[in-house]
Write a protein that holds these residues in place. Structure first.
Motif, PDB file in Angstrom:
ATOM      1  N   PRO A 226      -4.863 -33.656 -33.729  1.00  0.00           N
ATOM      2  CA  PRO A 226      -5.510 -33.520 -35.038  1.00  0.00           C
ATOM      3  C   PRO A 226      -4.624 -32.894 -36.104  1.00  0.00           C
ATOM      4  O   PRO A 226      -4.668 -33.290 -37.255  1.00  0.00           O
TER       5      PRO A 226
ATOM      6  N   VAL B  40      -5.084 -35.351 -23.472  1.00  0.00           N
ATOM      7  CA  VAL B  40      -6.008 -36.460 -23.748  1.00  0.00           C
ATOM      8  C   VAL B  40      -5.804 -37.559 -22.721  1.00  0.00           C
ATOM      9  O   VAL B  40      -6.778 -38.120 -22.204  1.00  0.00           O
TER      10      VAL B  40
ATOM     11  N   GLU C 258      -8.531 -39.183 -20.269  1.00  0.00           N
ATOM     12  CA  GLU C 258      -8.798 -40.616 -20.280  1.00  0.00           C
ATOM     13  C   GLU C 258      -8.712 -41.206 -18.875  1.00  0.00           C
ATOM     14  O   GLU C 258      -9.542 -42.034 -18.490  1.00  0.00           O
TER      15      GLU C 258
ATOM     16  N   ASN D 269     -10.067 -42.256 -25.560  1.00  0.00           N
ATOM     17  CA  ASN D 269     -10.532 -41.293 -26.555  1.00  0.00           C
ATOM     18  C   ASN D 269     -10.860 -41.995 -27.865  1.00  0.00           C
ATOM     19  O   ASN D 269     -11.807 -41.634 -28.553  1.00  0.00           O
ATOM     20  N   SER D 270     -10.085 -43.013 -28.207  1.00  0.00           N
ATOM     21  CA  SER D 270     -10.258 -43.685 -29.494  1.00  0.00           C
ATOM     22  C   SER D 270     -11.571 -44.452 -29.607  1.00  0.00           C
ATOM     23  O   SER D 270     -12.040 -44.720 -30.702  1.00  0.00           O
TER      24      SER D 270
ATOM     25  N   GLU E   2     -18.537 -38.026 -30.760  1.00  0.00           N
ATOM     26  CA  GLU E   2     -17.660 -36.903 -30.462  1.00  0.00           C
ATOM     27  C   GLU E   2     -16.445 -37.422 -29.739  1.00  0.00           C
ATOM     28  O   GLU E   2     -16.416 -38.554 -29.288  1.00  0.00           O
ATOM     29  N   THR E   3     -15.445 -36.596 -29.659  1.00  0.00           N
ATOM     30  CA  THR E   3     -14.229 -36.999 -28.984  1.00  0.00           C
ATOM     31  C   THR E   3     -14.369 -36.779 -27.484  1.00  0.00           C
ATOM     32  O   THR E   3     -15.215 -35.989 -27.035  1.00  0.00           O
ATOM     33  N   LEU E   4     -13.546 -37.456 -26.730  1.00  0.00           N
ATOM     34  CA  LEU E   4     -13.532 -37.263 -25.279  1.00  0.00           C
ATOM     35  C   LEU E   4     -13.214 -35.814 -24.918  1.00  0.00           C
ATOM     36  O   LEU E   4     -13.901 -35.227 -24.075  1.00  0.00           O
TER      37      LEU E   4
ATOM     38  N   SER F 284     -13.872 -33.053 -26.606  1.00  0.00           N
ATOM     39  CA  SER F 284     -15.018 -32.179 -26.890  1.00  0.00           C
ATOM     40  C   SER F 284     -16.141 -32.421 -25.887  1.00  0.00           C
ATOM     41  O   SER F 284     -16.795 -31.477 -25.446  1.00  0.00           O
ATOM     42  N   TYR F 285     -16.358 -33.671 -25.507  1.00  0.00           N
ATOM     43  CA  TYR F 285     -17.386 -33.978 -24.506  1.00  0.00           C
ATOM     44  C   TYR F 285     -17.010 -33.380 -23.141  1.00  0.00           C
ATOM     45  O   TYR F 285     -17.853 -32.777 -22.475  1.00  0.00           O
TER      46      TYR F 285
ATOM     47  N   PHE G 171     -10.492 -30.519 -32.799  1.00  0.00           N
ATOM     48  CA  PHE G 171     -11.516 -31.501 -33.117  1.00  0.00           C
ATOM     49  C   PHE G 171     -11.081 -32.358 -34.282  1.00  0.00           C
ATOM     50  O   PHE G 171     -10.567 -31.853 -35.272  1.00  0.00           O
TER      51      PHE G 171
ATOM     52  N   TYR H 109     -14.031 -38.869 -36.054  1.00  0.00           N
ATOM     53  CA  TYR H 109     -13.664 -40.267 -36.220  1.00  0.00           C
ATOM     54  C   TYR H 109     -14.588 -40.914 -37.225  1.00  0.00           C
ATOM     55  O   TYR H 109     -15.764 -40.614 -37.284  1.00  0.00           O
TER      56      TYR H 109
END
Length: 149
Positions: A3, A22, A26, A33-34, A43-45, A47-48, A117, A120
């Motif tokens: 980020p 990341v 993945e 993640n995208s 939310e992003t991978l 953060s989840y 964070f 997206y």
């Protein structure tokens, strides 16, 4: 991409650590993640995965095809991935330490803090390509010169 790079165009040695974290998440989740989606939540991978880890529900993150593997090893991979994507650059491990974490089970891992964070957007914008010159300095920050092509 980290980020900090996306927002400000800043690279550091810890940018690669973030990207590696990341990648670990993945691989473990079987999702990119995208294009990560969890129900209706945006939310992003990372953060989840962090929320799931904090709630003791890491099994939600694990790709069902990996559930036959060693649960301890998978949990350790998630833990290391979360350490790599922490918001603070200073809290992220170096790549040398990441390798040591993977190779030494006697090494206790610190508790990860929340991940960096980046929100997206569902609207795709036009991408401009730039060349970036990066030089490192002692505080893990950097000097970035952006030159449009």
């Amino acid at each position: 991409m980290p980020p900090k790079y996306v927002k400000h165009g800043h690279f550091s040695v810890k940018s690669d650590v973030y990207s590696f974290g990341v990648l670990i998440l993945e691989i473990i989740s079987g999702q990119k993640n995208s294009c990560f989606h969890h129900g209706e939540n945006m939310e992003t991978l990372p953060s989840y995965a962090w929320k799931s880890w904090r709630e003791g529900k890491c099994s939600n993150v694990i790709d069902p095809r990996l559930k036959k593997g060693s649960r301890a090893e998978i949990m350790r991979c998630i833990h290391i991935g979360l350490l790599c994507v922490q918001e603070s650059l200073a809290d992220r491990p170096t790549m040398a330490l990441v390798i040591l974490m993977f190779n030494s089970y006697s090494l206790s891992l610190p508790v990860p803090s929340k991940p960096a964070f980046l929100m997206y957007s569902s609207v795709r914008s036009r991408t401009n390509f730039v060349s970036v010159e990066v030089t490192e300095n002692d505080d893990a920050s950097l000097i970035t010169e952006v030159n449009p092509r």
